[in-house]
Design a protein around this motif. Sequence first.
Motif, PDB file in Angstrom:
ATOM      1  N   SER A 192      -6.088  -3.059   6.045  1.00  0.00           N
ATOM      2  CA  SER A 192      -6.267  -4.204   6.944  1.00  0.00           C
ATOM      3  C   SER A 192      -5.199  -4.294   8.045  1.00  0.00           C
ATOM      4  CB  SER A 192      -6.424  -5.512   6.176  1.00  0.00           C
ATOM      5  OG  SER A 192      -5.537  -5.592   5.095  1.00  0.00           O
ATOM      6  N   MET A 270     -14.217 -15.076   0.521  1.00  0.00           N
ATOM      7  CA  MET A 270     -13.225 -14.822   1.585  1.00  0.00           C
ATOM      8  C   MET A 270     -13.875 -14.923   2.961  1.00  0.00           C
ATOM      9  SD  MET A 270     -10.984 -11.605   0.231  1.00  0.00           S
ATOM     10  CE  MET A 270     -10.211 -11.597  -1.378  1.00  0.00           C
ATOM     11  N   LYS A 324      -9.596   7.964   4.410  1.00  0.00           N
ATOM     12  CA  LYS A 324      -8.303   7.355   4.055  1.00  0.00           C
ATOM     13  C   LYS A 324      -7.147   8.034   4.792  1.00  0.00           C
ATOM     14  CE  LYS A 324      -6.346   4.089   1.709  1.00  0.00           C
ATOM     15  NZ  LYS A 324      -6.846   2.714   1.568  1.00  0.00           N
TER      16      LYS A 324
HETATM   17  P1  ATP Z   1      -6.791  -2.974   2.181  1.00  0.00           P
HETATM   18  O1  ATP Z   1      -5.985  -1.723   2.144  1.00  0.00           O
HETATM   19  O2  ATP Z   1      -6.853  -3.587   3.566  1.00  0.00           O
HETATM   20  O3  ATP Z   1      -6.444  -3.949   1.099  1.00  0.00           O
HETATM   21  P2  ATP Z   1      -8.770  -1.857   0.528  1.00  0.00           P
HETATM   22  O4  ATP Z   1      -9.277  -0.510   0.825  1.00  0.00           O
HETATM   23  O5  ATP Z   1      -7.759  -2.071  -0.529  1.00  0.00           O
HETATM   24  O6  ATP Z   1      -8.260  -2.495   1.897  1.00  0.00           O
HETATM   25  P3  ATP Z   1     -10.265  -4.050  -0.523  1.00  0.00           P
HETATM   26  O7  ATP Z   1      -9.047  -4.462  -1.223  1.00  0.00           O
HETATM   27  O8  ATP Z   1     -11.556  -3.926  -1.218  1.00  0.00           O
HETATM   28  O9  ATP Z   1     -10.072  -2.701   0.247  1.00  0.00           O
HETATM   29  O10 ATP Z   1     -10.467  -5.053   0.672  1.00  0.00           O
HETATM   30  C1  ATP Z   1     -11.306  -4.814   1.743  1.00  0.00           C
HETATM   31  C2  ATP Z   1     -10.920  -5.782   2.862  1.00  0.00           C
HETATM   32  O11 ATP Z   1     -11.042  -7.145   2.423  1.00  0.00           O
HETATM   33  C3  ATP Z   1      -9.468  -5.646   3.233  1.00  0.00           C
HETATM   34  O12 ATP Z   1      -9.271  -4.603   4.165  1.00  0.00           O
HETATM   35  C4  ATP Z   1      -9.162  -7.001   3.802  1.00  0.00           C
HETATM   36  O13 ATP Z   1      -9.628  -7.099   5.137  1.00  0.00           O
HETATM   37  C5  ATP Z   1      -9.987  -7.922   2.929  1.00  0.00           C
HETATM   38  N1  ATP Z   1      -9.180  -8.429   1.797  1.00  0.00           N
HETATM   39  C6  ATP Z   1      -9.150  -7.994   0.526  1.00  0.00           C
HETATM   40  N2  ATP Z   1      -8.284  -8.719  -0.212  1.00  0.00           N
HETATM   41  C7  ATP Z   1      -7.745  -9.646   0.602  1.00  0.00           C
HETATM   42  C8  ATP Z   1      -6.786 -10.724   0.439  1.00  0.00           C
HETATM   43  N3  ATP Z   1      -6.198 -10.973  -0.719  1.00  0.00           N
HETATM   44  N4  ATP Z   1      -6.491 -11.464   1.528  1.00  0.00           N
HETATM   45  C9  ATP Z   1      -7.075 -11.222   2.707  1.00  0.00           C
HETATM   46  N5  ATP Z   1      -7.969 -10.248   2.919  1.00  0.00           N
HETATM   47  C10 ATP Z   1      -8.314  -9.479   1.891  1.00  0.00           C
END
Ligand code: ATP
Length: 397
Positions: A192, A270, A324
């Motif tokens: 993110s 969310m 990735k």
């Molecule tokens: P990231 O590295 O951004 O956490 P990720 O590959 O781990 O991405 P997920 O954890 O499934 O993927 O989350 C996908 C997206 O959902 C994230 O990129 C972010 O935009 C949003 N997201 C997930 N968890 C949170 C949180 N606790 N707060 C805000 N946004 C979140």
Amino acid sequence: MDHVIIRPVELTLKGNNRRWFERMLHQHLKAALARHGVTAVDRRHGRYYIGPRDDAEQIAREAAKVFGVVHTSAAKRCGRSEEEIAALTRELVAEMLTRKPELASSTFRVDVKRSYKQFPRNSMETAAWLGSVILEAHPGLKVDLHDPDWSLQVEIRGEGGFVFLEKIPGAGGLPVGTEGKVMCLLSGGIDSPVAAWQMMKRGCRVEYVHYDAQPFTGPGALEKVRTLARSLDAWQGKSKLWVVPFAPIQMATKDLPKPGYRTVLYRRFMSRIADRLARRRRCKALVSGDSLGQVASQTLDNLIVIEGAREALPMLRPLIGFDKQETIRLARHIDTYEISIRPFEDCCTLFQPDHPVTRGKLEDAEWLEGMVDVEALVQEAVEKARIEDSTRLELHG
Ligand code: ATP
Ligand code: MG
């Protein structure tokens, strides 16, 4: 070198938009360079000039990081007479050949821009003339107009001549704010922050929302997000972070049947909450770090189920087609990678089901949500959301 020349990206925008773009870029340059003690950035002829300064090279490198800049140069300034420009040309080329002896038999070209029309030669004539000045001093060199090893840049302006050899590639993109505001869902992960940066690069001011799972997580997870937001602040300034308590939603959904849907349900909550905060803050879109197929919740089927929860604003996913490794490369480039890999649990790993669904169905998600009071949970989260600005962010992490 004693001056800095900054060139903005070519714009296809016209009229007022163009002037607005130039003003925004001017403000961002001043703000970014104020940290290095720069008090004046002159805007003339669609370019920006700084100087005289002893640290022109460093300022040129810093200015190159501002979105909307195509390249920057540290230049040396002289008077506008032919003698002075020729002398400075000889000086700079000799200096370079001493520094880089491997260029002794290299090829070059001279590029001239002339806005001082009283100068006795036009641009083409000046370029040819300075080429011969260089060849006279260094007969081993050769002119190559099409694919030279290096080039000498000369600007002849009312206030004097500017001569330089190097162009530092700029960040490109558009000045932050020219595309309006978006709200990025910022987790503590790798993706993110990169998604947020991509949107800044395309001219958006990015506000953040983070879903905080305390007390299920320690305070470290939120601290890490603050550190990320502060680090990203280098690209836009004046960042704002919304912190939304997420534990009540996790509590309300933890005993529902079909635990495989848990992450998808979180993501639906969310987006609903982000949508309301974003509209309140006049953001035009939401942003997430999803990349197709990266984890179970990011299959196309599940992204569609997550989409189904939102009311109004589009969810932009700048990383959707990234591997990735591509994301990691960018994360390193923007200095968020080292922060993102610090070990803290985020809210989704905590209650992560053993077997997450990969092909979620909208009817199932809606059926599960029918067992809780979605609207009350969303409203409560929005009411309890707290905003932190970059001054507060400075105090943390
Ligand atoms: P990231 O590295 O951004 O956490 P990720 O590959 O781990 O991405 P997920 O954890 O499934 O993927 O989350 C996908 C997206 O959902 C994230 O990129 C972010 O935009 C949003 N997201 C997930 N968890 C949170 C949180 N606790 N707060 C805000 N946004 C979140
Ligand atoms: Mg994550």
